[in-house]
Design a protein around this motif. Structure first.
Motif, PDB file in Angstrom:
ATOM      1  N   LEU A 187      32.410  27.804  12.515  1.00  0.00           N
ATOM      2  CA  LEU A 187      33.403  28.602  13.229  1.00  0.00           C
ATOM      3  C   LEU A 187      33.482  29.995  12.625  1.00  0.00           C
ATOM      4  O   LEU A 187      33.107  30.221  11.480  1.00  0.00           O
ATOM      5  N   SER A 188      34.009  30.935  13.398  1.00  0.00           N
ATOM      6  CA  SER A 188      34.331  32.236  12.824  1.00  0.00           C
ATOM      7  C   SER A 188      35.538  32.067  11.908  1.00  0.00           C
ATOM      8  O   SER A 188      36.297  31.087  12.027  1.00  0.00           O
ATOM      9  N   ASN A 212      37.167  20.484  16.777  1.00  0.00           N
ATOM     10  CA  ASN A 212      37.041  21.340  15.603  1.00  0.00           C
ATOM     11  C   ASN A 212      38.092  21.018  14.545  1.00  0.00           C
ATOM     12  O   ASN A 212      37.816  21.086  13.341  1.00  0.00           O
ATOM     13  N   ARG A 213      39.293  20.653  14.984  1.00  0.00           N
ATOM     14  CA  ARG A 213      40.333  20.334  14.003  1.00  0.00           C
ATOM     15  C   ARG A 213      40.069  18.985  13.340  1.00  0.00           C
ATOM     16  O   ARG A 213      40.362  18.804  12.148  1.00  0.00           O
ATOM     17  N   ALA A 248      35.158  27.780   7.465  1.00  0.00           N
ATOM     18  CA  ALA A 248      34.478  28.443   8.586  1.00  0.00           C
ATOM     19  C   ALA A 248      32.969  28.251   8.480  1.00  0.00           C
ATOM     20  O   ALA A 248      32.298  27.918   9.466  1.00  0.00           O
ATOM     21  N   SER A 264      40.851  29.950  10.981  1.00  0.00           N
ATOM     22  CA  SER A 264      42.233  30.233  10.582  1.00  0.00           C
ATOM     23  C   SER A 264      43.216  29.802  11.657  1.00  0.00           C
ATOM     24  O   SER A 264      44.283  29.242  11.353  1.00  0.00           O
ATOM     25  N   ARG A 265      42.858  30.024  12.915  1.00  0.00           N
ATOM     26  CA  ARG A 265      43.744  29.627  14.017  1.00  0.00           C
ATOM     27  C   ARG A 265      43.923  28.110  14.040  1.00  0.00           C
ATOM     28  O   ARG A 265      45.041  27.609  14.190  1.00  0.00           O
ATOM     29  N   HIS A 266      42.834  27.366  13.882  1.00  0.00           N
ATOM     30  CA  HIS A 266      42.933  25.905  13.862  1.00  0.00           C
ATOM     31  C   HIS A 266      43.766  25.427  12.664  1.00  0.00           C
ATOM     32  O   HIS A 266      44.559  24.488  12.775  1.00  0.00           O
ATOM     33  N   HIS A 316      41.628  18.058  19.023  1.00  0.00           N
ATOM     34  CA  HIS A 316      40.563  19.050  19.219  1.00  0.00           C
ATOM     35  C   HIS A 316      39.430  18.706  18.263  1.00  0.00           C
ATOM     36  O   HIS A 316      39.664  18.434  17.074  1.00  0.00           O
ATOM     37  N   ALA A 340      38.215  33.809  11.919  1.00  0.00           N
ATOM     38  CA  ALA A 340      39.428  33.916  12.735  1.00  0.00           C
ATOM     39  C   ALA A 340      39.720  32.613  13.463  1.00  0.00           C
ATOM     40  O   ALA A 340      40.879  32.179  13.540  1.00  0.00           O
ATOM     41  N   ASN A 341      38.677  31.981  13.978  1.00  0.00           N
ATOM     42  CA  ASN A 341      38.870  30.724  14.711  1.00  0.00           C
ATOM     43  C   ASN A 341      39.278  29.601  13.760  1.00  0.00           C
ATOM     44  O   ASN A 341      40.171  28.795  14.074  1.00  0.00           O
TER      45      ASN A 341
END
Length: 220
Positions: A49-50, A25-26, A44, A55-57, A23, A52-53
């Motif tokens: 990124l947000s 972003n990762r 972030a 953190s998810r990545h 990905h 939350a996003n």
């Protein structure tokens, strides 16, 4: 069939790692973490990124142990696990991409090539010039990244400050700019800006993480 079991189990876990880095972003997060540890909030902000996003990545990268956190008060600070191996993996991915992807080749030609027609300096070439003391090494990353680690003798002038501090740079000496890695645009933009003003300037072929992964000395 049973003799293939161990191999297939290994391949399955390798596929998990490949999926984790699969990905954009990762990959961006990994490049930032290769400069030094960062909080979720800092990552972030730097990746756009947000929280939350981001953190998810990070949780996906953590699951395959490419990145791990430590707690600092209320914040979670992430770092790479096996930094050298991660940097080598990303470098290999980049080489394959440049060889196999027509789109990457086009971006390299239209962006990097047009802004810097000269071949970047290799690490070996830069080492020789640093040892001969005939080069000014310029780190154009943000100052906090420079503070976490930089190539010996390098001075810090972030790209955003370069135009205002240009008068302090020598015109009778080669300047070599470097930043986060081979696809970081800071050094490319720095070269274009300085060369337009008549400076002798080249850029390093990659960045600090690759320098460190090669076992070369850094300073903090």
């Amino acid at each position: 069939m049973s003799s293939l079991g161990p191999k297939h189990r290994i391949f399955a876990r390798l596929a998990d790692i490949a999926q984790a880095i699969g990905h954009a972003n990762r990959l961006d997060i990994l490049e930032h973490l290769a400069q030094g540890e960062l909080s979720v909030e800092e990552l972030a902000a730097r990746t756009g990124l947000s929280i939350a996003n981001a953190s998810r990545h990070l949780q996906i990268l953590r699951k395959v142990r490419l990145a791990e956190p430590r707690r600092a008060g209320k914040r979670m600070i992430y770092h790479l696990v096996g930094e050298t191996d991660v940097v080598v993996l990303l470098s290999a991915l980049g080489r394959i991409g440049e060889r196999n992807s027509a789109e990457i080749q086009l971006v390299m030609a239209n962006y990097f090539g047009k802004r810097d027609a000269l071949e970047p300096l290799t690490r070996a070439e830069l080492l020789a010039r640093v040892e001969a003391d005939d080069v000014l090494l310029l780190d154009v990353r943000p100052e906090d990244e420079y503070a976490k680690g930089h190539i010996p003798t390098a001075i810090s002038i972030p790209l955003a400050d370069l135009e205002s501090r240009m008068k302090s740079l020598p015109r009778d000496r080669l300047i070599v700019a470097y930043c986060r890695g081979p696809y970081c645009v800071f050094s490319v933009e720095a070269v274009a800006l300085l060369r337009a003003q008549g400076f002798q300037v080249r850029r390093l072929e990659d960045g600090l993480p690759e320098w460190r992964a090669a076992g070369l000395t850094t300073e903090t």
